[in-house]
Design a protein around this motif. Structure first.
Motif, PDB file in Angstrom:
ATOM      1  N   ILE A 133      82.269  20.372   6.885  1.00 41.00           N
ATOM      2  CA  ILE A 133      80.833  20.241   6.585  1.00 41.00           C
ATOM      3  C   ILE A 133      80.027  21.206   7.457  1.00 41.00           C
ATOM      4  CG2 ILE A 133      78.839  18.694   6.809  1.00 41.00           C
ATOM      5  CD1 ILE A 133      80.621  16.413   5.841  1.00 41.00           C
ATOM      6  N   ARG A 134      80.390  21.276   8.751  1.00 37.74           N
ATOM      7  CA  ARG A 134      79.664  22.187   9.657  1.00 37.74           C
ATOM      8  C   ARG A 134      79.777  23.635   9.178  1.00 37.74           C
ATOM      9  NH1 ARG A 134      81.975  18.807  14.485  1.00 37.74           N
ATOM     10  NH2 ARG A 134      80.284  17.304  14.689  1.00 37.74           N
ATOM     11  N   ARG A 135      80.995  24.002   8.748  1.00 34.15           N
ATOM     12  CA  ARG A 135      81.189  25.378   8.256  1.00 34.15           C
ATOM     13  C   ARG A 135      80.370  25.627   6.996  1.00 34.15           C
ATOM     14  NH1 ARG A 135      86.610  24.655   9.854  1.00 34.15           N
ATOM     15  NH2 ARG A 135      87.213  23.963   7.772  1.00 34.15           N
ATOM     16  N   THR A 136      80.391  24.659   6.066  1.00 36.54           N
ATOM     17  CA  THR A 136      79.637  24.810   4.814  1.00 36.54           C
ATOM     18  C   THR A 136      78.158  25.026   5.098  1.00 36.54           C
ATOM     19  OG1 THR A 136      81.202  23.330   3.727  1.00 36.54           O
ATOM     20  CG2 THR A 136      79.111  23.680   2.606  1.00 36.54           C
ATOM     21  N   GLN A 178      75.890  28.367   4.222  1.00 29.26           N
ATOM     22  CA  GLN A 178      74.680  28.331   3.399  1.00 29.26           C
ATOM     23  C   GLN A 178      73.520  29.011   4.119  1.00 29.26           C
ATOM     24  OE1 GLN A 178      74.380  24.112   2.685  1.00 29.26           O
ATOM     25  NE2 GLN A 178      75.890  24.142   1.028  1.00 29.26           N
ATOM     26  N   MET A 179      73.462  28.830   5.433  1.00 29.99           N
ATOM     27  CA  MET A 179      72.390  29.431   6.215  1.00 29.99           C
ATOM     28  C   MET A 179      72.540  30.951   6.205  1.00 29.99           C
ATOM     29  SD  MET A 179      71.461  27.811   9.853  1.00 29.99           S
ATOM     30  CE  MET A 179      72.692  28.736  10.730  1.00 29.99           C
ATOM     31  N   GLY A 180      73.782  31.423   6.367  1.00 34.99           N
ATOM     32  CA  GLY A 180      74.060  32.853   6.344  1.00 34.99           C
ATOM     33  C   GLY A 180      73.683  33.472   5.017  1.00 34.99           C
ATOM     34  N   GLU A 181      74.028  32.794   3.932  1.00 36.11           N
ATOM     35  CA  GLU A 181      73.692  33.298   2.595  1.00 36.11           C
ATOM     36  C   GLU A 181      72.195  33.446   2.434  1.00 36.11           C
ATOM     37  OE1 GLU A 181      75.654  30.409   0.198  1.00 36.11           O
ATOM     38  OE2 GLU A 181      77.626  31.327   0.507  1.00 36.11           O
ATOM     39  N   GLU A 182      71.455  32.480   2.969  1.00 33.52           N
ATOM     40  CA  GLU A 182      69.998  32.502   2.849  1.00 33.52           C
ATOM     41  C   GLU A 182      69.403  33.690   3.605  1.00 33.52           C
ATOM     42  OE1 GLU A 182      66.240  31.683   1.818  1.00 33.52           O
ATOM     43  OE2 GLU A 182      68.014  30.710   0.991  1.00 33.52           O
TER      44      GLU A 182
END
Ligand SMILES: [Zn+2]
Length: 212
Positions: A198-201, A205-209
């Motif tokens: 979950i932490r990695r996911t 998502q933050m990186g993609e943003e």
């Protein structure tokens, strides 16, 4: 002693095109200070009183009432707790006295060694999360609508569509809270355990943003 008891699991379901049925998770922290987090809708006072009774607590034994943000399903019964200090989002008060606390500068509000309130804006610009270290050394984050429910980890549209005043900040705060917590009590679903996956996911998502 410090324990976290979810009194009611929150929920939210669409019941029509422009209509939904929703109530928040309502949580009791029992310890050096008794704290209630998010007090459901104004129609739920009896439910809250009887759930507290089952834990041998009366409304006047509550020292702090915390609403993670100011929406109606999270503040509905704050006036059951008239001996308590009230924290609603970034606002801290007792009766007509208001206390300035620099949540807007990122500063946490410490209730005692086991309970603190941290600013986690996103869903609204003044959302807070309650971080609790329990007696068995487990960290529980009572996060309000920072997390809508467990399923929103893999399906971010669930928290985005629940309303986000600042999605970029919310995404950062979701990842930050998950990094420190073992369990999360979300605003509208049962509590869930945090895993490394979950932490990695959430980080991804933050990186993609930030790349887009
Ligand atoms: Zn809510």
């Amino acid at each position: 002693m410090c324990e976290v008891k979810v009194l009611y699991d929150g929920y939210s379901v669409m019941t029509g095109k422009d209509q939904m049925s929703a109530n928040c998770s309502c949580t009791l922290i029992k310890g050096d200070h008794n704290v209630i987090v998010d007090t459901m809708t104004a129609w739920d006072s009896q439910k809250i009183i009887s759930a507290l009774e089952a834990h041998n607590i009366r409304p006047e034994n509550i020292n702090y009432v915390i609403s993670t943000h100011g929406h109606s399903d999270h503040i509905g019964n704050n006036n059951l707790f008239l001996k308590a200090k009230h924290i609603v989002g970034f606002s801290v008060s007792f009766q007509d006295e208001y206390y300035t606390h620099p949540f807007d500068k990122g500063e946490e509000y410490k209730i005692d060694d086991n309970i603190k309130v941290i600013p986690t804006p996103g869903h609204t610009l003044s959302d807070v999360t309650v971080i609790v270290k329990t007696t068995d050394d487990v960290t529980v984050a009572i996060a309000g609508d920072l997390f809508e429910r467990f399923e929103d980890i893999d399906n971010p549209s669930l928290w985005l569509e629940a309303g986000s005043e600042d999605p970029v900040q919310q995404m950062k705060n979701r990842s930050k809270v998950a990094d420190t917590a073992d369990w999360i009590v979300p605003g509208h679903g049962p509590k869930f355990q945090i895993t490394e996956e979950i932490r990695r996911t959430l980080k991804k998502q933050m990186g993609e943003e930030t790349r887009s």
